[in-house]
Design an enzyme around this catalytic site. Sequence first.
Site, PDB file in Angstrom:
ATOM      1  N   HIS A  20      38.304  40.998  32.855  1.00  0.00           N
ATOM      2  CA  HIS A  20      39.172  42.138  32.550  1.00  0.00           C
ATOM      3  C   HIS A  20      39.359  42.931  33.826  1.00  0.00           C
ATOM      4  O   HIS A  20      38.378  43.244  34.513  1.00  0.00           O
ATOM      5  CB  HIS A  20      38.565  43.029  31.466  1.00  0.00           C
ATOM      6  CG  HIS A  20      38.490  42.348  30.137  1.00  0.00           C
ATOM      7  ND1 HIS A  20      39.600  42.223  29.325  1.00  0.00           N
ATOM      8  CD2 HIS A  20      37.474  41.735  29.508  1.00  0.00           C
ATOM      9  CE1 HIS A  20      39.257  41.559  28.237  1.00  0.00           C
ATOM     10  NE2 HIS A  20      37.968  41.246  28.324  1.00  0.00           N
ATOM     11  N   ILE A  21      40.591  43.230  34.163  1.00  0.00           N
ATOM     12  CA  ILE A  21      40.893  43.964  35.385  1.00  0.00           C
ATOM     13  C   ILE A  21      40.339  45.385  35.306  1.00  0.00           C
ATOM     14  O   ILE A  21      39.729  45.878  36.249  1.00  0.00           O
ATOM     15  CB  ILE A  21      42.415  43.954  35.639  1.00  0.00           C
ATOM     16  CG1 ILE A  21      42.862  42.507  35.928  1.00  0.00           C
ATOM     17  CG2 ILE A  21      42.791  44.893  36.776  1.00  0.00           C
ATOM     18  CD1 ILE A  21      44.360  42.301  35.923  1.00  0.00           C
ATOM     19  N   TYR A  75      45.773  49.300  35.868  1.00  0.00           N
ATOM     20  CA  TYR A  75      45.715  47.901  36.308  1.00  0.00           C
ATOM     21  C   TYR A  75      46.076  47.687  37.779  1.00  0.00           C
ATOM     22  O   TYR A  75      45.981  46.570  38.266  1.00  0.00           O
ATOM     23  CB  TYR A  75      46.643  47.040  35.431  1.00  0.00           C
ATOM     24  CG  TYR A  75      46.257  47.087  33.976  1.00  0.00           C
ATOM     25  CD1 TYR A  75      45.104  46.457  33.521  1.00  0.00           C
ATOM     26  CD2 TYR A  75      47.037  47.778  33.043  1.00  0.00           C
ATOM     27  CE1 TYR A  75      44.739  46.506  32.188  1.00  0.00           C
ATOM     28  CE2 TYR A  75      46.681  47.827  31.706  1.00  0.00           C
ATOM     29  CZ  TYR A  75      45.535  47.189  31.289  1.00  0.00           C
ATOM     30  OH  TYR A  75      45.169  47.248  29.967  1.00  0.00           O
TER      31      TYR A  75
END
Length: 145
Positions: free
Chosen positions: A99-100, A22
């Site tokens: 979504h990262i 992330y």
Amino acid sequence: MKIIVINGPNINLLGIREKDIYGSMTYEGILELIYRESRSMGIDVDVFQSNSEGDLIDKIQDARNIYDGIIINPGGYSHYSIAIHDALKGINIPSIEVHISNIYAREDFRQVSVTAKACEAQISGMGVYGYILAIYGIKNILKNR
């Protein structure tokens, strides 16, 4: 134009959890990025985060009277929350799922998003800049309505 960014479980731990997946930007850093970029586009943005599915659903339902668009990162709920899917479908506001990480390059269970099917689009794997792309996306959707 007014947009809400809704973040689900564990997004508040960004910069702390699994930096190899992330990235190292903290949640506060992401908020600064979102606010700065949205202001430069002349868009008013609010951000909400909760680890509770019910709180996310309440925020989605409340959005119908306040916001022109929703950007949502449901976190782990994206893979199984029919309730969030139904909340997104139940309001008449364009939404984009973010979504990262690239969920399609990860574990099999992460490669299915039931919530994305209730959205106009999904952005996955663009890191924290996926939020900025989603703001442009909502702006474009609204412009073409």
